[in-house]
Design a protein around this motif. Structure first.
Motif, short mmCIF file in Angstrom:
data_model
loop_
_atom_site.label_atom_id
_atom_site.label_comp_id
_atom_site.label_asym_id
_atom_site.label_seq_id
_atom_site.Cartn_x
_atom_site.Cartn_y
_atom_site.Cartn_z
N VAL A 423 0.97 -1.09 0.00
CA VAL A 423 0.18 0.17 -0.02
C VAL A 423 0.95 1.27 0.01
O VAL A 423 1.88 1.38 0.98
CB VAL A 423 -0.80 -0.03 1.28
CG1 VAL A 423 -2.04 1.14 1.23
CG2 VAL A 423 -1.67 -1.27 1.61
N GLU A 424 0.55 1.91 -0.91
CA GLU A 424 1.43 3.26 -1.10
C GLU A 424 0.79 4.48 -1.31
O GLU A 424 -0.30 4.60 -1.93
CB GLU A 424 2.35 3.20 -2.34
CG GLU A 424 3.58 2.43 -1.94
CD GLU A 424 4.28 2.29 -3.34
OE1 GLU A 424 5.49 1.55 -3.09
OE2 GLU A 424 4.12 2.94 -4.21
N ALA A 425 1.04 5.48 -0.60
CA ALA A 425 0.59 7.08 -0.81
C ALA A 425 1.53 7.59 -1.97
O ALA A 425 2.54 7.87 -1.78
CB ALA A 425 0.72 7.71 0.28
N THR A 426 0.85 7.74 -3.02
CA THR A 426 1.79 8.25 -4.21
C THR A 426 1.33 9.67 -4.60
O THR A 426 0.23 10.31 -4.90
CB THR A 426 1.38 7.59 -5.63
OG1 THR A 426 1.01 6.36 -5.22
CG2 THR A 426 2.30 7.72 -6.63
N ALA A 485 -2.74 9.96 -4.47
CA ALA A 485 -3.53 8.73 -4.59
C ALA A 485 -3.07 7.62 -3.71
O ALA A 485 -1.82 7.75 -3.29
CB ALA A 485 -3.51 8.60 -5.82
N VAL A 486 -3.85 6.71 -3.50
CA VAL A 486 -3.46 5.69 -2.83
C VAL A 486 -3.30 4.33 -3.77
O VAL A 486 -4.52 4.20 -4.44
CB VAL A 486 -4.21 5.25 -1.30
CG1 VAL A 486 -3.83 3.82 -0.99
CG2 VAL A 486 -4.12 6.50 -0.40
N LYS A 487 -2.17 3.75 -3.69
CA LYS A 487 -2.16 2.52 -4.62
C LYS A 487 -1.95 1.32 -3.73
O LYS A 487 -1.33 1.17 -2.75
CB LYS A 487 -0.82 2.59 -5.69
CG LYS A 487 -1.15 3.41 -6.95
CD LYS A 487 0.08 3.27 -7.72
CE LYS A 487 0.04 4.33 -8.84
NZ LYS A 487 1.41 4.19 -9.30
N ARG A 488 -2.67 0.31 -4.32
CA ARG A 488 -2.57 -0.83 -3.65
C ARG A 488 -2.41 -2.04 -4.68
O ARG A 488 -2.86 -2.11 -5.72
CB ARG A 488 -4.12 -1.41 -3.05
CG ARG A 488 -4.32 -0.45 -1.84
CD ARG A 488 -5.71 -0.95 -1.29
NE ARG A 488 -6.01 -0.16 -0.16
CZ ARG A 488 -5.34 -0.37 1.29
NH1 ARG A 488 -4.94 -1.38 1.56
NH2 ARG A 488 -5.91 0.47 2.32
#
Lengths: 649, 649
Positions: A423-426, A485-488
């Protein structure tokens, strides 16, 4: 120490140790207050000491006259006190020509035995060490290795010793109240774990002055590096890289370290400045097996386990294989090094009958170590620690990682690939830059460092409230869906990051030298005045002497030939060669002048002599010096030479 | 640098040096004020620097890319900045496996070349040095080697550099009065000879703060030993005794020393902590001949004499025999060591075309030295001093004798016995004891130390006045004829006491290493990316590599056999072996598997390859590594192996 009568005498002392050992165990199990445990341990140590002293007094004694040995060592300038013409400095020694050569040979043998045979990476790091490094390693705060100086004379005192002496004096004073006495005793017991600031507070509270001049003392001051190990730890990344990222590997270092020892009359045992030879073997914490363990499995060691110490039992002889199998020694790598340490010490002249491995008891072991054994040699000072061998787990690398933020870790290939959720905050860097200008980078960095739970929260807030407040220090940044944005997604990992464990064999070179001196100081049967040092050829300062029978000039060309053939390993002009431990001696006499030319070769310890052709002599001496042949090989090959030895040799 | 066009350009610069050199000479002859001489010398140095810079810019340039070399040295961890993960410490370096092995090999070669070949007495003395020793040696008061610390951050500054920078800044400020400007300039000129207290006074007067933080600074503080030499001087008596009282003899020491250098960007050249290898050769001041001088008489050296420096002339090539005969080099012993230093440096990889000996000019030479030559290597930093070679006369032993009252002297046999007159004041100890009680010893000591003229006076007073007043401090003792008598007699002397002179070759090991790195950093023709280090085999970290053509398991037993035969001097698992200076490389290929087994041996510098039987290879590599055979011997003995070398090697 095994006979019945001796054991009868020791039995009650052993029982008293066990009684106290059991008490310590119980207090720990019960979770008793720290101070109570420390007091019980102090009593345990006292009882162990009484037992050990009695054991030594009953053991078959070694005829040894320390004053006589020290006289020889000083007279032949193996070593002597530093700056003697300035009155001498306690705890500092200079090595003269013979001591220096012995030391150089010992270190050369160490390099061969450990660094070359095991393909270690040797390094040579700075002595001057910045405080943050010593803080991370635990030396500044935890070790008792601080000193204070007399503000006027500059005389140095080791702070823990000073406090102990001062408080014991107060406690012994009749005028002191019981309350103060108790306080003093408590502090003495706790001294070992005190920080610099706590010790400074004690100094102030008891208005401590210099015990010699009564002058004021400085604040506690730090010192030079207390061990060479830290140089290896801070270079871990480069060394791992040099080893192409692979574990296990070992690094080694020979260098000087410093400690504020102020204690007279212990010769080379307690010194302020000493040479250490240290190895740091880095390995996978989940696999501490050693590929060469089978080679040394059957080596017998005298092990004095922590358990036996608590129970008042003696040390026991066992093979290292059995000790590791039983779990007494924590792992193969630790066991491998213990066996190698013993092999090395014996090869260099330590008497195997006066060598044992003593395990640290839980209370003396650094909290991070999982197992630690000291190779101890029996000397006239008692059993002295010469080599430590510890499994320090991941402590050092973890500490330096925390202090610097630089991951000191290795990659380990997974047996099979692992799929993990990421899980990353981009951040939208362009937009953030426009909106927050110079703060944009701080925001980006903070986003990439968010914990998973924070990213979850961020996602929720963005979805339900349309924005998220990122709080950094006193600043709040309102971020919306366009900015972040949040990427999973899932990622397949082939390696995992691990912090290696460290197994550390650490040699106190001066102490090893001292033990070798004592174990090899001998006197001839029937003549107490004829003392000699039976150092093995491999470490002896000079390998061979050449003495012409007289100053007849006809002998000169033979001396020259022997020198030229043997390039430097041969000493001349040395009288009384046994005292400086020269193992072999060539005599040139009138028979040498006759064809075929030959000389006499004498062996120091047996005083046996053989007659050897001149052309063979350089090779024979070289082979003897580097253990390629032994004296009995030579005796069986060449004719014995019979002649009474003069007493003056 | 000899061609006509170059000399045309240099001529006016040479003239300007000579003009100033002549002025300095004149001022000295005229006994001009110290400050004027110092100013003139400062100007002379400036002009010399301009000349030297121009000379270097016109000399045939060495294609050398320092950044590229440093990249290689760091990448392959020859050395790197200490404590890099803590931000790094300027002026401190750690040697990694390759640098450490190179250094160990260099020191081993040094021991062989100097200590063993010349039968020197090697010692190993304390680093921690008490202040009185450094006071006697002149380091505390005269050297600029003091530092101050930022009281808050602990950052260290070298005091002389700090003062210079601070005062130059003040002098450059428009608002500063002319008077202050002059004062600043005077101090800067005199800085070199200032004592600790004088420097402290300057700090206070100009309210100096840390230039980085503006924080207060501590008082100037002393440091660890600034050279290893003092350890030898204070042990002089023991060493002389070890040498059975005979002169000449030499002592040697390899050890670490410390200096407060704070100057970034000079790599291994300016460091705070460094290894020195020093020799102190003690000899009769009236006989500085050397028994082996004839052996090196014809060695050619490039000498840059003080005279040529003052006259703006270049260095000149000459044999050391001629230089000593002409008196340019003060004596044979000094000349002998200069030749040996050159032989050693060249053997270990210094380019003889980039090596010169520069004589100290009168103004830079320590006042006690009678002659001093520095072996300087030309590097990208210019000419750097790598080895000093000085005749320090009797200075050091005299200083320590004065400080301790212990005579550091040797006895010299007189060619014929000498009869001398002796005059002594002989006390009646019993009577003095009765009369003066506890003061008696002081009186006796004072009487035995009286000068001849004082004894004459004593005799006169006793004869004519019946008594003599001995004044010691504030006390006066009235002595009569019963208490003291004067004896006159003759004595025959067979020996006289002399204070030996000291010739000191002193190697800066890190600087020598750096020069060797620069002189051996090369790139392959046609390929700038393929850089390598052409270190001579004797100092190369590893002597030989073994690379199988592929990971085919059939190759494994051959690798093992080669390792077992050659005991440790062979490295494996090293890619890009040229970069880590491995001089020889063995390749195991499919032909190796066929009987008779053979391998390919490649030489690094020429990239030539030969085919060698497996059974010979260990001996061949050993002989090549220790200069017992050279590559052309091997090429003429074994068949050439022709194959294109891949670019990746």
């Amino acid at each position: 120490m095994g006979d019945t009568k001796t054991e009868e005498i020791l039995a009650p002392l052993r029982a008293r140790v066990k009684e106290q050992g059991d008490l310590v165990r119980k207090l720990k199990t019960d979770g008793a207050p720290d101070l109570d445990v420390k007091k019980a341990v102090a009593e345990l140590k006292t009882r162990k000491k009484i037992l050990e002293d009695k054991e030594l007094s009953l053991a078959p004694s070694y005829t040894f006259d320390r004053a006589k040995m020290e006289d020889l060592l000083k007279r032949r300038f193996f070593f002597d006190q530093s700056f003697a013409i300035y009155g001498g400095i306690t705890g500092q020694f200079d090595f003269g020509p013979m001591g220096c050569a012995f030391k150089a040979n010992l270190l050369h043998a160490w390099r061969q035995f450990f660094v070359l045979e095991e393909q270690m990476l040797e390094v040579d790091c700075s002595i001057l060490t910045p405080e943050p490094v010593l803080k991370a390693s635990g030396h500044v705060d935890r070790f008792a290795d601080l000193m204070v100086k007399d503000v006027k004379t500059g005389e140095c005192f080791r702070l823990d010793h000073l406090i102990k002496a001062h408080l014991e004096k107060i406690a012994a004073d009749k005028k002191t109240t019981q309350e103060t006495k108790d306080e003093c005793q408590d502090i003495v017991v706790k001294l070992d774990g005190m920080t610099k600031d706590e010790m400074a507070a004690v100094m102030t509270k008891f208005s401590m002055k210099s015990p010699i001049t009564g002058n004021e003392l400085t604040e506690p001051i730090d010192f030079l590096r207390p061990e060479t190990a830290q140089g290896i730890f801070v270079n871990f990344k480069r060394l791992l890289e040099f080893n192409q990222g692979k574990l296990p590997f070992a690094a080694a270092q020979i260098g000087n370290a410093f400690r504020n020892e102020i204690s007279p009359r212990s010769g080379l045992i307690r010194v302020r400045e000493f040479t250490m030879a240290e190895i740091e073997h880095f390995c996978d914490p989940s696999d501490k097996s050693h590929p060469k363990f089978e080679k040394i499995r059957h080596t017998e060691l005298l092990l004095y386990s922590a358990c036996n110490q608590m129970d008042g039992k003696p040390a026991e002889k066992t093979t290292i294989g059995v000790a590791v199998d039983k779990g007494l020694v924590a792992n193969e790598t630790l066991g491998y090094f213990m066996a190698r340490i013993q092999q090395f010490l014996v090869k260099c002249g330590v008497d195997p009958l006066r060598l044992r491995f003593r395990q640290h008891m839980a209370n003396e072991m650094a909290h991070y170590a999982c197992d630690c054994w000291d190779a101890e040699c029996l000397t006239s000072y008692g059993w002295i620690e010469c080599v430590g061998c510890a499994d320090r787990s991941a402590y050092d690398l973890t500490q330096h990682t925390q202090a610097t933020g630089i991951r000191l870790a290795a990659e380990k290939k997974l047996t099979e690939p692992k799929v993990v959720d990421v899980v990353e905050a981009t951040p939208n860097k362009g937009l953030l830059g426009k909106m927050f200008k110079k703060d944009a980078k701080t925001i980006t960095d903070a986003l990439s460092n968010l914990q998973i739970s924070d990213v979850d929260l961020l996602e929720k807030k963005l979805n339900f409230e349309g924005s998220y407040d990122l709080i950094l220090g006193e600043q709040t940044y309102n971020l919306n869906k366009e900015m972040v944005a949040v990427k999973r997604y899932q990622k397949t990992l082939h390696v995992e990051e691990i912090t290696p464990s460290v197994i550390e064999p650490s040699f106190g070179v001066g102490r090893v030298m001292y033990a070798i001196f004592e174990h090899n100081f001998k006197q001839r049967d029937n003549d107490e005045q004829r003392t000699y040092l039976s150092l093995p050829a491999i470490v002896a300062p000079l390998k061979c002497s050449v003495l012409p029978l007289s100053s007849n000039p006809e002998f000169a060309p033979f001396i020259k030939q022997i020198f030229d053939d043997s390039s430097g390993s041969i000493g001349r002009r040395y009288a009384r060669t046994d005292e400086i431990a020269i193992p072999y001696g060539i005599t040139i006499d009138f028979d040498t002048l006759k064809e075929p030319n030959s000389v006499t070769l004498r062996e120091r310890d047996s005083m046996g002599q053989v007659r050897i052709p001149l052309d063979d002599i350089a090779t024979v001496v070289h082979n003897l010096s580097y253990s390629k042949q032994n004296w009995s090989d030579i005796e069986s090959k060449y004719p014995k030479f019979e002649q009474q030895e003069s007493k003056g040799v």
